[in-house]
Motif scaffolding. Structure first.
Motif, mmCIF file in Angstrom:
data_model
loop_
_atom_site.group_PDB
_atom_site.id
_atom_site.type_symbol
_atom_site.label_atom_id
_atom_site.label_comp_id
_atom_site.label_asym_id
_atom_site.label_seq_id
_atom_site.Cartn_x
_atom_site.Cartn_y
_atom_site.Cartn_z
ATOM 1 N N ALA A 32 23.614 1.163 -7.974
ATOM 2 C CA ALA A 32 23.147 1.953 -6.834
ATOM 3 C C ALA A 32 23.834 1.440 -5.578
ATOM 4 O O ALA A 32 23.517 0.339 -5.103
ATOM 5 N N PRO A 33 24.798 2.200 -5.027
ATOM 6 C CA PRO A 33 25.479 1.749 -3.803
ATOM 7 C C PRO A 33 24.487 1.495 -2.676
ATOM 8 O O PRO A 33 23.529 2.247 -2.478
ATOM 9 N N PHE A 34 24.716 0.380 -1.956
ATOM 10 C CA PHE A 34 23.898 -0.019 -0.807
ATOM 11 C C PHE A 34 22.424 -0.205 -1.165
ATOM 12 O O PHE A 34 21.551 -0.153 -0.302
ATOM 13 N N GLY A 35 22.154 -0.460 -2.448
ATOM 14 C CA GLY A 35 20.798 -0.772 -2.863
ATOM 15 C C GLY A 35 19.824 0.374 -2.795
ATOM 16 O O GLY A 35 18.608 0.163 -2.730
ATOM 17 N N ARG A 36 20.322 1.606 -2.836
ATOM 18 C CA ARG A 36 19.427 2.758 -2.730
ATOM 19 C C ARG A 36 18.395 2.753 -3.854
ATOM 20 O O ARG A 36 18.717 2.592 -5.021
ATOM 21 N N GLY A 37 17.133 2.941 -3.463
ATOM 22 C CA GLY A 37 16.063 3.027 -4.447
ATOM 23 C C GLY A 37 15.533 1.691 -4.922
ATOM 24 O O GLY A 37 14.653 1.658 -5.784
ATOM 25 N N VAL A 38 16.034 0.586 -4.378
ATOM 26 C CA VAL A 38 15.577 -0.750 -4.783
ATOM 27 C C VAL A 38 14.977 -1.454 -3.572
ATOM 28 O O VAL A 38 15.654 -1.657 -2.562
ATOM 29 N N ALA A 39 13.705 -1.786 -3.663
ATOM 30 C CA ALA A 39 13.015 -2.505 -2.585
ATOM 31 C C ALA A 39 12.261 -3.669 -3.212
ATOM 32 O O ALA A 39 11.219 -3.493 -3.836
ATOM 33 N N LEU A 40 12.798 -4.860 -3.065
ATOM 34 C CA LEU A 40 12.190 -6.043 -3.663
ATOM 35 C C LEU A 40 11.299 -6.749 -2.648
ATOM 36 O O LEU A 40 11.682 -6.926 -1.486
ATOM 37 N N PRO A 41 10.112 -7.181 -3.066
ATOM 38 C CA PRO A 41 9.134 -7.756 -2.135
ATOM 39 C C PRO A 41 9.509 -9.163 -1.694
ATOM 40 O O PRO A 41 10.410 -9.797 -2.246
ATOM 41 N N GLU A 42 8.772 -9.665 -0.709
ATOM 42 C CA GLU A 42 9.033 -10.995 -0.163
ATOM 43 C C GLU A 42 8.560 -12.112 -1.082
ATOM 44 O O GLU A 42 8.978 -13.259 -0.932
ATOM 45 N N ALA A 43 7.657 -11.808 -2.010
ATOM 46 C CA ALA A 43 7.175 -12.796 -2.977
ATOM 47 C C ALA A 43 7.405 -12.245 -4.377
ATOM 48 O O ALA A 43 7.940 -11.147 -4.553
ATOM 49 N N ILE A 44 7.034 -13.003 -5.394
ATOM 50 C CA ILE A 44 7.347 -12.630 -6.767
ATOM 51 C C ILE A 44 6.738 -11.284 -7.122
ATOM 52 O O ILE A 44 5.543 -11.059 -6.936
ATOM 53 N N ALA A 45 7.571 -10.394 -7.621
ATOM 54 C CA ALA A 45 7.138 -9.048 -7.960
ATOM 55 C C ALA A 45 6.014 -9.095 -8.979
ATOM 56 O O ALA A 45 6.080 -9.795 -9.984
ATOM 57 N N GLY A 46 4.959 -8.333 -8.701
ATOM 58 C CA GLY A 46 3.846 -8.245 -9.629
ATOM 59 C C GLY A 46 2.844 -9.372 -9.519
ATOM 60 O O GLY A 46 1.893 -9.415 -10.285
ATOM 61 N N SER A 47 3.018 -10.312 -8.553
ATOM 62 C CA SER A 47 2.124 -11.469 -8.505
ATOM 63 C C SER A 47 0.734 -11.111 -8.006
ATOM 64 O O SER A 47 -0.229 -11.783 -8.330
ATOM 65 N N LYS A 48 0.620 -10.056 -7.200
ATOM 66 C CA LYS A 48 -0.679 -9.567 -6.723
ATOM 67 C C LYS A 48 -1.543 -10.666 -6.124
ATOM 68 O O LYS A 48 -2.746 -10.708 -6.307
ATOM 69 N N GLY A 49 -0.887 -11.596 -5.436
ATOM 70 C CA GLY A 49 -1.645 -12.619 -4.736
ATOM 71 C C GLY A 49 -2.168 -13.739 -5.608
ATOM 72 O O GLY A 49 -2.881 -14.620 -5.129
ATOM 73 N N SER A 50 -1.819 -13.774 -6.899
ATOM 74 C CA SER A 50 -2.387 -14.777 -7.793
ATOM 75 C C SER A 50 -1.924 -16.185 -7.475
ATOM 76 O O SER A 50 -2.521 -17.149 -7.921
ATOM 77 N N GLN A 51 -0.858 -16.312 -6.684
ATOM 78 C CA GLN A 51 -0.350 -17.633 -6.341
ATOM 79 C C GLN A 51 -0.653 -18.007 -4.895
ATOM 80 O O GLN A 51 -0.014 -18.875 -4.316
ATOM 81 N N GLY A 52 -1.617 -17.318 -4.272
ATOM 82 C CA GLY A 52 -1.990 -17.682 -2.916
ATOM 83 C C GLY A 52 -1.120 -17.052 -1.847
ATOM 84 O O GLY A 52 -1.084 -17.527 -0.722
ATOM 85 N N LEU A 53 -0.416 -15.964 -2.161
ATOM 86 C CA LEU A 53 0.497 -15.342 -1.217
ATOM 87 C C LEU A 53 -0.006 -13.987 -0.735
ATOM 88 O O LEU A 53 0.771 -13.125 -0.365
ATOM 89 N N GLY A 54 -1.292 -13.765 -0.763
ATOM 90 C CA GLY A 54 -1.806 -12.479 -0.323
ATOM 91 C C GLY A 54 -1.344 -11.372 -1.237
ATOM 92 O O GLY A 54 -1.257 -11.529 -2.443
ATOM 93 N N GLU A 55 -0.989 -10.225 -0.662
ATOM 94 C CA GLU A 55 -0.535 -9.081 -1.459
ATOM 95 C C GLU A 55 0.963 -8.863 -1.321
ATOM 96 O O GLU A 55 1.455 -7.768 -1.522
ATOM 97 N N SER A 56 1.710 -9.906 -0.936
ATOM 98 C CA SER A 56 3.144 -9.734 -0.692
ATOM 99 C C SER A 56 3.942 -9.592 -1.973
ATOM 100 O O SER A 56 5.072 -9.138 -1.951
ATOM 101 N N GLY A 57 3.386 -9.973 -3.109
ATOM 102 C CA GLY A 57 4.109 -9.830 -4.366
ATOM 103 C C GLY A 57 3.822 -8.483 -5.001
ATOM 104 O O GLY A 57 3.145 -8.396 -6.018
ATOM 105 N N THR A 58 4.292 -7.431 -4.387
ATOM 106 C CA THR A 58 3.974 -6.084 -4.831
ATOM 107 C C THR A 58 4.756 -5.711 -6.081
ATOM 108 O O THR A 58 5.727 -6.369 -6.462
ATOM 109 N N ASP A 59 4.333 -4.599 -6.705
ATOM 110 C CA ASP A 59 5.001 -4.124 -7.906
ATOM 111 C C ASP A 59 6.405 -3.627 -7.579
ATOM 112 O O ASP A 59 6.712 -3.226 -6.453
ATOM 113 N N VAL A 60 7.266 -3.650 -8.599
ATOM 114 C CA VAL A 60 8.628 -3.137 -8.473
ATOM 115 C C VAL A 60 8.835 -2.065 -9.539
ATOM 116 O O VAL A 60 8.559 -2.305 -10.723
#
Length: 362
Positions: free
Chosen positions: A97-125
């Motif tokens: 995907a040129p220029f990363g179109r359609g890919v948005a990676l979260p600031e924390a581990i994808a899918g973590s859902k806050g289980s590691q103490g990072l709030g909700e920043s580990g959103t689904d991908v």
């Protein structure tokens, strides 16, 4: 810059408001604590790489954003037994995907859902179409109670549909290695490496279904990366998971790219407890014959003394304008011994994993 050998115990931002590395983020932790608040372009790289392996097969899923290009892939490897006595079967599908179109990676581990103490920043991908055709792929990394759901779909080059549905558990108290590798305040990498995560699920190739974890013998490994990289880089990475000598063992080894930074990405996970290895490893292998045995050792201690015997080389050679990639990712088995944090020695018998040599221009 603060010592990168210090252990972090509280959540921290990776970057300062101006986008440079925050010195408070330099260190390592036993669970993911960093928020990768990277801003804009500038040699910024983000990726999630999951590999799930059973005794006779594996699947690896990649979602990556390299600034100017996104690469999302599904890789499948099959072999008949632990000795790899017959020629493995392999298929891979990569979508660009040129220029990363359609890919948005979260600031924390994808899918973590806050289980590691990072709030909700580990959103689904989720990337790719629901029903991919041709060279496209769909990959889903979804947080669920107790772990991460991995799903993928693609069509193999031979025309057979491939579907993946695996749950990678994260047991309570299971420790992982997260570390910031600082080249300088403008070039740095945050990596979180998870080994020995129990996995269960299925891999469908055409009309055939292969299982993961029916005998509690499948393991997931995660390479989560966020950072700003030099134009050219050369690294080693090795990982393995399984049961040996009465213990559940995960191996996480790196090399070359960390030299001179004051830190390493080396660790053992023994029955869910992390043993941090702060010294650089000694890697010995021959790229002219990558299927010959490799050795991985700690030169100044007996913490690691292993021989890795490959049976398959996933060989990649790419020259595509800004991107050049020379990769030998060899799959095989580790034998030898390691020493845990409590001083106990663990004999390693045919522990499945990989070791790789990668040279990138990106």
């Amino acid at each position: 810059m603060a010592s990168s050998d210090r252990e972090l115990t509280a959540p921290v931002d990776l970057c300062r408001p101006d986008g440079r590395l925050d010195p408070a983020a330099v260190g390592w932790s036993r669970r993911p604590l960093h928020r990768a608040n990277l801003h804009g372009w500038g040699r910024t790289k983000r990726w999630e790489y999951w590999c799930v392996a059973a005794p006779t097969h594996l699947v690896a899923l990649t979602v990556s954003d390299l600034d100017f290009l996104a690469l999302n892939s599904v890789h499948v490897l099959r072999w008949d037994g632990p000795a790899g006595s017959t020629r493995p079967w392999e298929t891979e599908r990569t979508s660009l995907a040129p220029f990363g179109r359609g890919v948005a990676l979260p600031e924390a581990i994808a899918g973590s859902k806050g289980s590691q103490g990072l709030g909700e920043s580990g959103t689904d991908v989720v990337v790719g179409p629901e029903r991919p055709t041709g060279g496209r792929v769909r990959v889903e990394i979804l947080g669920e109670p107790g772990g991460t759901r991995l799903r993928a779909r693609c069509v193999a080059p031979d025309g057979r549909p491939v579907e993946v549905d695996v749950f990678a558990a994260l047991p309570d108290g299971h420790e992982t290695l997260s570390v910031v590798v600082p080249w300088d305040e403008r070039r740095f990498q945050y990596t979180s490496k998870h080994t020995a995560r129990p996995a269960r699920g299925t891999l469908r190739i055409g009309d055939e279904t292969l299982a993961f974890g029916e005998a509690d013998d499948a393991w997931a490994v995660l390479d989560h990366g966020r950072g700003r990289w030099p134009r050219k880089v050369h690294w080693n990475w090795g990982a393995a998971s399984g049961r040996t000598d009465g213990r559940t063992l995960g191996l996480q080894f790196g090399g070359r790219w960390t030299v001179g930074t004051g830190t390493t990405e080396n660790a053992l996970c023994v029955d869910g407890r992390l043993t941090r290895i702060g010294e650089e490893l000694s890697w010995s292998y021959d790229l002219a014959d990558p299927l010959a045995p490799w050795t991985v050792r700690t030169p100044d201690s007996d913490r690691v003394d292993l021989v890795f015997t490959p049976f398959h080389d996933r060989r990649t050679r790419t020259e595509a304008g800004l991107l050049a990639n020379r990769t030998d990712q060899c799959f095989g088995h580790y034998r030898g011994g390691v020493r845990a944090e409590d001083g106990s020695r663990i004999a390693v018998h045919d522990l499945f994993g990989w070791a790789e040599d990668v040279r990138m221009r990106w």
